[in-house]
Design a protein around this motif. Sequence first.
Motif, PDB file in Angstrom:
ATOM      1  N   VAL A 101     -13.391  16.698   1.550  1.00 53.40           N
ATOM      2  CA  VAL A 101     -13.564  15.124   1.395  1.00 53.40           C
ATOM      3  C   VAL A 101     -13.879  14.466   0.073  1.00 53.40           C
ATOM      4  O   VAL A 101     -13.610  13.743  -0.338  1.00 53.40           O
ATOM      5  N   ILE A 102     -15.023  15.184  -0.453  1.00 56.85           N
ATOM      6  CA  ILE A 102     -15.247  14.856  -1.899  1.00 56.85           C
ATOM      7  C   ILE A 102     -14.265  15.189  -3.046  1.00 56.85           C
ATOM      8  O   ILE A 102     -14.264  14.400  -3.958  1.00 56.85           O
ATOM      9  N   SER A 103     -13.417  16.287  -2.743  1.00 58.81           N
ATOM     10  CA  SER A 103     -12.287  16.181  -3.649  1.00 58.81           C
ATOM     11  C   SER A 103     -11.056  15.100  -3.460  1.00 58.81           C
ATOM     12  O   SER A 103     -10.758  14.482  -4.566  1.00 58.81           O
ATOM     13  N   ILE A 104     -10.906  14.756  -2.387  1.00 56.51           N
ATOM     14  CA  ILE A 104     -10.005  13.513  -2.184  1.00 56.51           C
ATOM     15  C   ILE A 104     -10.660  12.325  -2.768  1.00 56.51           C
ATOM     16  O   ILE A 104      -9.873  11.440  -3.174  1.00 56.51           O
ATOM     17  N   TRP A 105     -11.918  11.990  -2.407  1.00 61.03           N
ATOM     18  CA  TRP A 105     -12.847  10.971  -2.863  1.00 61.03           C
ATOM     19  C   TRP A 105     -12.727  10.920  -4.579  1.00 61.03           C
ATOM     20  O   TRP A 105     -12.410   9.903  -4.898  1.00 61.03           O
ATOM     21  N   LEU A 106     -12.760  11.955  -5.203  1.00 64.65           N
ATOM     22  CA  LEU A 106     -12.741  12.193  -6.603  1.00 64.65           C
ATOM     23  C   LEU A 106     -11.399  11.795  -7.061  1.00 64.65           C
ATOM     24  O   LEU A 106     -10.878  11.151  -8.260  1.00 64.65           O
ATOM     25  N   VAL A 107     -10.311  12.322  -6.372  1.00 67.13           N
ATOM     26  CA  VAL A 107      -8.923  12.013  -6.830  1.00 67.13           C
ATOM     27  C   VAL A 107      -8.555  10.662  -6.617  1.00 67.13           C
ATOM     28  O   VAL A 107      -7.867  10.209  -7.593  1.00 67.13           O
ATOM     29  N   PHE A 108      -9.095   9.804  -5.755  1.00 68.34           N
ATOM     30  CA  PHE A 108      -8.712   8.436  -5.727  1.00 68.34           C
ATOM     31  C   PHE A 108      -9.623   7.767  -6.672  1.00 68.34           C
ATOM     32  O   PHE A 108      -8.878   6.606  -7.112  1.00 68.34           O
ATOM     33  N   ASN A 109     -10.752   8.246  -7.166  1.00 70.17           N
ATOM     34  CA  ASN A 109     -11.388   7.578  -8.002  1.00 70.17           C
ATOM     35  C   ASN A 109     -10.721   7.790  -9.139  1.00 70.17           C
ATOM     36  O   ASN A 109     -10.498   6.672  -9.965  1.00 70.17           O
ATOM     37  N   GLU A 110     -10.000   8.932  -9.710  1.00 74.02           N
ATOM     38  CA  GLU A 110      -9.407   9.257 -10.792  1.00 74.02           C
ATOM     39  C   GLU A 110      -8.168   8.119 -10.845  1.00 74.02           C
ATOM     40  O   GLU A 110      -7.819   7.780 -11.899  1.00 74.02           O
ATOM     41  N   PHE A 111      -7.465   8.184  -9.700  1.00 69.57           N
ATOM     42  CA  PHE A 111      -6.227   7.566  -9.294  1.00 69.57           C
ATOM     43  C   PHE A 111      -6.082   5.891  -9.840  1.00 69.57           C
ATOM     44  O   PHE A 111      -5.679   5.558 -10.591  1.00 69.57           O
ATOM     45  N   ILE A 112      -7.650   5.376  -9.425  1.00 69.11           N
ATOM     46  CA  ILE A 112      -7.974   4.112  -9.759  1.00 69.11           C
ATOM     47  C   ILE A 112      -8.223   3.976 -11.184  1.00 69.11           C
ATOM     48  O   ILE A 112      -7.666   2.820 -11.865  1.00 69.11           O
ATOM     49  N   SER A 113      -8.812   4.874 -11.680  1.00 70.06           N
ATOM     50  CA  SER A 113      -9.048   4.631 -13.449  1.00 70.06           C
ATOM     51  C   SER A 113      -7.706   4.998 -13.971  1.00 70.06           C
ATOM     52  O   SER A 113      -7.665   4.020 -15.029  1.00 70.06           O
ATOM     53  N   ILE A 114      -6.682   5.645 -13.581  1.00 70.32           N
ATOM     54  CA  ILE A 114      -5.476   5.852 -13.758  1.00 70.32           C
ATOM     55  C   ILE A 114      -4.628   4.511 -13.972  1.00 70.32           C
ATOM     56  O   ILE A 114      -4.173   4.067 -15.132  1.00 70.32           O
ATOM     57  N   LEU A 137      -9.879   4.965  -0.339  1.00 71.54           N
ATOM     58  CA  LEU A 137     -10.994   5.392  -1.115  1.00 71.54           C
ATOM     59  C   LEU A 137     -12.009   5.109  -0.056  1.00 71.54           C
ATOM     60  O   LEU A 137     -12.770   5.837   0.421  1.00 71.54           O
ATOM     61  N   GLY A 138     -11.915   3.985   0.745  1.00 73.34           N
ATOM     62  CA  GLY A 138     -12.740   3.592   1.772  1.00 73.34           C
ATOM     63  C   GLY A 138     -12.664   4.307   2.854  1.00 73.34           C
ATOM     64  O   GLY A 138     -13.668   4.621   3.583  1.00 73.34           O
ATOM     65  N   THR A 139     -11.591   4.558   3.494  1.00 70.26           N
ATOM     66  CA  THR A 139     -11.276   5.578   4.430  1.00 70.26           C
ATOM     67  C   THR A 139     -11.707   6.947   4.275  1.00 70.26           C
ATOM     68  O   THR A 139     -12.541   7.551   5.226  1.00 70.26           O
ATOM     69  N   VAL A 140     -11.818   7.505   3.130  1.00 66.25           N
ATOM     70  CA  VAL A 140     -12.385   8.680   2.702  1.00 66.25           C
ATOM     71  C   VAL A 140     -13.861   8.913   2.850  1.00 66.25           C
ATOM     72  O   VAL A 140     -14.494   9.690   3.373  1.00 66.25           O
ATOM     73  N   GLU A 141     -14.537   7.651   2.431  1.00 68.69           N
ATOM     74  CA  GLU A 141     -15.832   7.390   2.494  1.00 68.69           C
ATOM     75  C   GLU A 141     -16.490   7.240   3.954  1.00 68.69           C
ATOM     76  O   GLU A 141     -17.192   8.243   4.284  1.00 68.69           O
ATOM     77  N   GLU A 142     -15.573   6.752   4.859  1.00 68.08           N
ATOM     78  CA  GLU A 142     -15.795   6.601   6.223  1.00 68.08           C
ATOM     79  C   GLU A 142     -15.766   7.870   6.966  1.00 68.08           C
ATOM     80  O   GLU A 142     -16.871   8.287   7.697  1.00 68.08           O
ATOM     81  N   LYS A 143     -14.766   8.704   6.635  1.00 69.38           N
ATOM     82  CA  LYS A 143     -14.555   9.830   7.279  1.00 69.38           C
ATOM     83  C   LYS A 143     -15.492  10.739   6.674  1.00 69.38           C
ATOM     84  O   LYS A 143     -16.052  11.445   7.647  1.00 69.38           O
TER      85      LYS A 143
END
Length: 159
Positions: A101-114, A137-143
């Motif tokens: 979960v934290i890895s996916i959250w970080l991946v999408f944070n990086e994606f948004i930054s990209i 990102l929101g869905t990952v946070e909810e999950k």
Amino acid sequence: MKDKFETFFVGVFALLFSWLGVLAIPVLALIAFNLMDYATRLIANKVSGVPNTSKKSVNGIYKKFGMWVLVAACAIIDMVIMQCGQYVGINQPLKFIIAIVISIWLVFNEFISILENVRGMGTKVPKFILNLADKILGTVEEKGQSVVDGIGSEVKKNE
């Protein structure tokens, strides 16, 4: 020589995938996105006239290192829960769930930054892709929160 090189990489990836299992894909994605984010930030700064200082670069590297510490810490927590959680009433159904979960959250944070960096380079980015990234990102946070809530309910049941 080429065969030895290929054999080495096959061995490294086989070891990585066997050790990390399902966590391997988000970890590899995070590596790729960390590199893309760093490179696109340097280019976006150059395009916009913002100087790329060594202090900014080092701080960016520290931030990436912090991401890896977070993933590693979550993987360790997952292992502790998997090995010892049953003794205190915590049952974890999936291997490395918190780290995933934290890895996916970080991946999408990086994606948004990209995406922000690419826009900073002057490239148009479709609004739907920005919305998609925010939505996931929101869905990952909810999950992630539901995993935490599930652990809490297991502890209460066994008290």
